[in-house]
Design an enzyme around this catalytic site. Structure first.
Site, PDB file in Angstrom:
ATOM      1  CG  HIS A   1     -29.524 -84.426  55.499  1.00 16.66           C
ATOM      2  ND1 HIS A   1     -30.836 -83.708  55.404  1.00 16.66           N
ATOM      3  CD2 HIS A   1     -29.062 -84.281  54.308  1.00 16.66           C
ATOM      4  CE1 HIS A   1     -30.780 -82.965  54.165  1.00 16.66           C
ATOM      5  NE2 HIS A   1     -29.687 -83.125  53.613  1.00 16.66           N
TER       6      HIS A   1
ATOM      7  CD  GLU B   1     -32.550 -84.118  58.320  1.00 19.45           C
ATOM      8  OE1 GLU B   1     -32.585 -84.036  57.270  1.00 19.45           O
ATOM      9  OE2 GLU B   1     -31.729 -83.544  58.934  1.00 19.45           O
TER      10      GLU B   1
ATOM     11  CB  CYS C   1     -28.392 -80.243  53.912  1.00 18.26           C
ATOM     12  SG  CYS C   1     -27.713 -80.700  52.285  1.00 18.26           S
TER      13      CYS C   1
END
Length: 257
Positions: free
Chosen positions: A227, A229, A122
């Site tokens: 994102h 994660e 990001c």
């Protein structure tokens, strides 16, 4: 031994969090937990590096920090100072931290000199693009948005698949996802405008916005706009990105012994 991956954290001033925790005057180092969880699931030890104002110009200090790790993750966060891509503050620009920008750019530049594998997510993805001479769109979600895709999709869970990706052939991401249909979450209101010199676009959103970049001439330098994660615990496809990164780090570490 597990490979060690540095994750940069950032300073939160007391006016942002101090009152909430009844700790007025106290500053905080912050990075969301999902980065550590995803890297741990992929087989790495996450090592969080705070912003240290007193050492912001001390290259030897930063180098010794980097000597202790095998790879670097640049995480998401606040908007980037538009002065870094020859622009200026405009309507809808969010909060910026020029100190954080320059700190992370210094870490990035030194990590690249040391040939450390790098993953930008990001904001980290956008910072990579700027380092290579690229630029950003200051806002893609305001009243004059270029797309109907809600790129700042705060109304849905963090792992929610907001839109699909087109993965470009002959790229690192094409190998990572190996023919999988990939859909991603979306939590950004800025986007890549001009792609930096020497970077290859590896993924785009349905509206054409760049979602992935890489440097084919660097050992491992990958940036993604979404994102992963936040999705890795629920989506094995997204965990594959961290596994690929950690596997590369492991192999590079063995070869350098």
């Amino acid at each position: 031994m597990y490979p060690k991956i540095l994750i940069t954290s950032f300073k939160i001033p007391t006016e942002k969090m101090g009152e909430q925790y009844k700790l007025e005057g106290v500053e905080f180092s912050l990075v969301t937990q999902d980065y550590s969880e995803a890297l741990s699931m992929a087989g790495a030890l996450p090592m969080i590096m705070p912003y240290i104002e007193s050492r912001s110009e001390d290259e030897q200090y930063i180098r010794e920090f980097l000597d202790e790790v095998d790879g670097v993750v640049l995480p998401g966060g606040s908007d980037i100072d538009p002065a870094l891509y020859n622009s200026y503050p405009q309507k809808y620009l969010g909060n910026i931290s020029p100190e954080r920008d320059r700190w992370e750019l210094k870490i990035l530049q030194m990590a690249m000199e040391m040939k450390k594998p790098i993953l930008g997510i990001c904001r980290g993805f956008q910072l990579l693009n700027i380092l290579y001479g690229g630029s950003l769109k200051v806002d893609v979600c305001g009243n004059n948005a270029d797309s109907k895709i809600p790129h700042m999709a705060l109304m849905v869970p963090k792992y929610y698949k907001t839109h699909k990706l087109e993965i470009k052939e002959n790229t690192r991401l094409a190998r990572v996802f190996a023919g999988e249909e990939v859909a991603v979450n979306s939590y950004h209101h800025q986007a890549v405008d001009k792609v930096g010199d020497g970077l290859k676009v590896s993924a785009v959103a349905p509206d054409g916005f760049v979602e992935g970049i890489e440097d084919p001439n660097y050992p491992y330098l990958v940036g993604v706009q979404w994102h992963p994660e936040m999705m890795a615990a629920n989506d094995p496809v997204q965990l594959n990105l961290f596994k690929d990164f950690v596997e590369f780090v492991n192999q590079a570490r063995k070869e350098n012994k």
